[in-house]
Design a protein around this motif. Structure first.
Motif, PDB file in Angstrom:
ATOM      1  N   GLN A 139      -9.410  -1.175  -4.119  1.00 23.02           N
ATOM      2  CA  GLN A 139      -8.845  -2.199  -3.227  1.00 23.02           C
ATOM      3  C   GLN A 139      -9.860  -3.306  -2.943  1.00 23.02           C
ATOM      4  O   GLN A 139      -9.465  -4.438  -2.657  1.00 23.02           O
ATOM      5  CB  GLN A 139      -8.379  -1.568  -1.912  1.00 23.02           C
ATOM      6  N   PRO A 147      -0.321  -1.330  -1.514  1.00 27.20           N
ATOM      7  CA  PRO A 147       0.121  -1.348  -0.114  1.00 27.20           C
ATOM      8  C   PRO A 147      -1.038  -1.141   0.851  1.00 27.20           C
ATOM      9  O   PRO A 147      -1.928  -0.324   0.613  1.00 27.20           O
ATOM     10  CB  PRO A 147       1.126  -0.194  -0.057  1.00 27.20           C
ATOM     11  N   SER A 148      -1.031  -1.864   1.945  1.00 29.48           N
ATOM     12  CA  SER A 148      -2.150  -1.852   2.889  1.00 29.48           C
ATOM     13  C   SER A 148      -2.344  -0.496   3.554  1.00 29.48           C
ATOM     14  O   SER A 148      -3.442  -0.181   4.002  1.00 29.48           O
ATOM     15  CB  SER A 148      -1.942  -2.928   3.953  1.00 29.48           C
ATOM     16  N   GLY A 149      -1.300   0.318   3.626  1.00 30.26           N
ATOM     17  CA  GLY A 149      -1.417   1.620   4.268  1.00 30.26           C
ATOM     18  C   GLY A 149      -2.035   2.697   3.403  1.00 30.26           C
ATOM     19  O   GLY A 149      -2.274   3.817   3.882  1.00 30.26           O
ATOM     20  N   PHE A 150      -2.299   2.405   2.142  1.00 27.73           N
ATOM     21  CA  PHE A 150      -2.867   3.416   1.253  1.00 27.73           C
ATOM     22  C   PHE A 150      -4.330   3.685   1.619  1.00 27.73           C
ATOM     23  O   PHE A 150      -5.068   2.773   1.998  1.00 27.73           O
ATOM     24  CB  PHE A 150      -2.796   2.963  -0.199  1.00 27.73           C
ATOM     25  N   HIS A 200       5.806   1.679  -1.119  1.00 31.33           N
ATOM     26  CA  HIS A 200       5.051   1.887   0.114  1.00 31.33           C
ATOM     27  C   HIS A 200       5.391   3.278   0.648  1.00 31.33           C
ATOM     28  O   HIS A 200       6.425   3.849   0.322  1.00 31.33           O
ATOM     29  CB  HIS A 200       5.407   0.823   1.149  1.00 31.33           C
ATOM     30  N   GLY A 201       4.518   3.835   1.434  1.00 28.80           N
ATOM     31  CA  GLY A 201       4.802   5.144   2.011  1.00 28.80           C
ATOM     32  C   GLY A 201       3.690   6.124   1.730  1.00 28.80           C
ATOM     33  O   GLY A 201       2.535   5.741   1.467  1.00 28.80           O
TER      34      GLY A 201
END
Length: 403
Positions: A139, A147-150, A200-201
């Motif tokens: 990243q 995705p930013s949540g990873f 995402h998720g």
């Protein structure tokens, strides 16, 4: 809706790897021979036991295994065996069904996921040049792409297929139907569109804790090469590997769906049983992880140079012969078998390292013992893309280990 073809490639690739591992004694955990003086930081590996001698070549068994074009149905096959323990080259079937022309060793073919070995070699070269650290999250080099949540995913985790990325979203058409595949074979994909298939998720598993063979890892690594060099990854492979090694018949096709010069044609069986020539095929959906073209001679030269230390300093080369820690297992609980760019199999006590590859109409394998007593380049042309391809790989692997 159909499974993503990227995910399906991982399934078939796993089946092929399992088929090669006949008479398995367990994968090696690290290299089995000492290396020369270190060219970069880090302690040298500990010498392992002397490798077992490989069996002598059984040419009649090889010829019979290669010549079986019915289990599964193949239009052609070729095998190059080299190394200090003996050499042999053989073919069966045809390169072109229309003309009936036999396969020749000059003929090129699509090598599928063997592309990953070239990509991994360049990434490890960049690491040796200290242009990146393998422990740095990808990243940081490709901000905003995932995705930013990873959680952070390191470059080494991508190389080893321990990223834990979730499965890509399904495509709007079913590529398991041959007529649908033919209609969509000229579709153009961009790498960013491929990465956008990642939902995402939740992650599939925490990065670094499990291993799952995934093509998307190498799409990200090819993007990393471009971010670090400012050039297309295919141009970087050509400049760093193809031209220095004089691999004149190996290339990254880019936007060109054709194979130029003498080549083996690929065919696909339609639902009515007819065979359709699918040699011309846009490879952009395999971008960075499976799109290259080569021939057996070039692949043998590349493998020789790689294993001989011509392309990487010892520390980085050792990454290619070291599997993740023992506690890192495949999703099915079996031992990890992918290193940084290679996979390992054991045949009657002989550990080999290399890579399998496939595209529609083409299947290939590239393996060698670490000491290069035996190097093997295999290419064959199945008319269906499914787990039955493993029959051909297993049959030839057994012939290679038969005294």
């Amino acid at each position: 809706m159909s499974p993503s073809p990227l995910s399906r490639r991982a399934v078939v690739g796993t089946a092929l790897a399992g088929a090669v591992a006949v008479a398995t004694a367990g994968p090696a955990r690290a290299a089995a021979r000492p290396t020369a003086a270190r060219l970069s930081d880090g302690p040298p590996p500990r010498p392992g036991p002397a490798p077992a001698p490989v069996p002598p070549l059984n040419v009649p068994a090889l010829r019979a295994a290669l010549g079986d074009l019915a289990h599964p149905q193949l239009t052609g096959s070729q095998l190059r065996v080299s190394g200090s323990a003996g050499r042999w080259y053989g073919t069966a079937g045809v390169a072109d069904r229309d003309s009936g022309r036999a396969i020749h060793e000059r003929d090129t073919f699509r090598i599928g996921s063997i592309t990953k070995v070239f990509v991994a070699t360049v990434v490890l070269q960049l690491a040796a040049e200290r242009r990146l650290s393998l422990e740095t999250p990808v990243q940081r080099f490709l901000p905003g792409l995932l995705p930013s949540g990873f959680p952070p995913i390191t470059v080494l985790q991508l190389l080893r297929h321990t990223s834990g990325l979730p499965d890509e979203r399904e495509l709007p058409y079913d590529l398991s139907i041959p007529e649908t595949l033919v209609r969509h074979r000229y579709d153009r994909w961009t790498p960013h569109r491929i990465v956008a298939l990642i939902p995402h998720g939740a992650m599939k598993f925490d990065p670094g804790t499990r291993q799952e063979y995934r093509g998307i890892n190498y799409v990200l690594l090819a993007l990393l090469i471009e971010a670090l060099t400012g050039r297309r990854y295919g141009e970087v492979i050509a400049a760093r590997l193809l031209r220095p090694l004089n691999l004149r018949h190996t290339r990254v096709p880019g936007d060109d769906p054709r194979i130029h010069g003498p080549h083996v044609h690929g065919y696909l069986k339609m639902t009515d049983g007819a065979l359709r020539d699918i040699t011309a095929f846009d490879q952009s959906l395999a971008w960075g992880e499976g799109e290259m073209i080569s021939h057996t001679g070039d692949l043998d030269r590349f493998l020789t140079a790689l294993f001989s230390g011509e392309l990487l300093p010892p520390r980085e080369l050792e990454r290619m012969f070291t599997l993740p820690p023992d506690e890192v297992r495949m999703l099915d609980g079996s031992p990890a078998r992918y290193s940084a760019g290679l996979q390992t199999v054991t045949l009657n006590g002989n550990t080999l390292w290399g890579k399998t590859g496939e595209r529609y109409g083409y299947c290939s394998a590239l393996f060698a013992t670490r000491d290069q007593q035996r190097r093997v380049v295999l290419s064959f042309n199945p008319v269906r893309r499914d787990a039955t391809q493993a029959q051909a790989t297993q049959r030839i692997a057994e012939a290679l280990t038969r005294p």
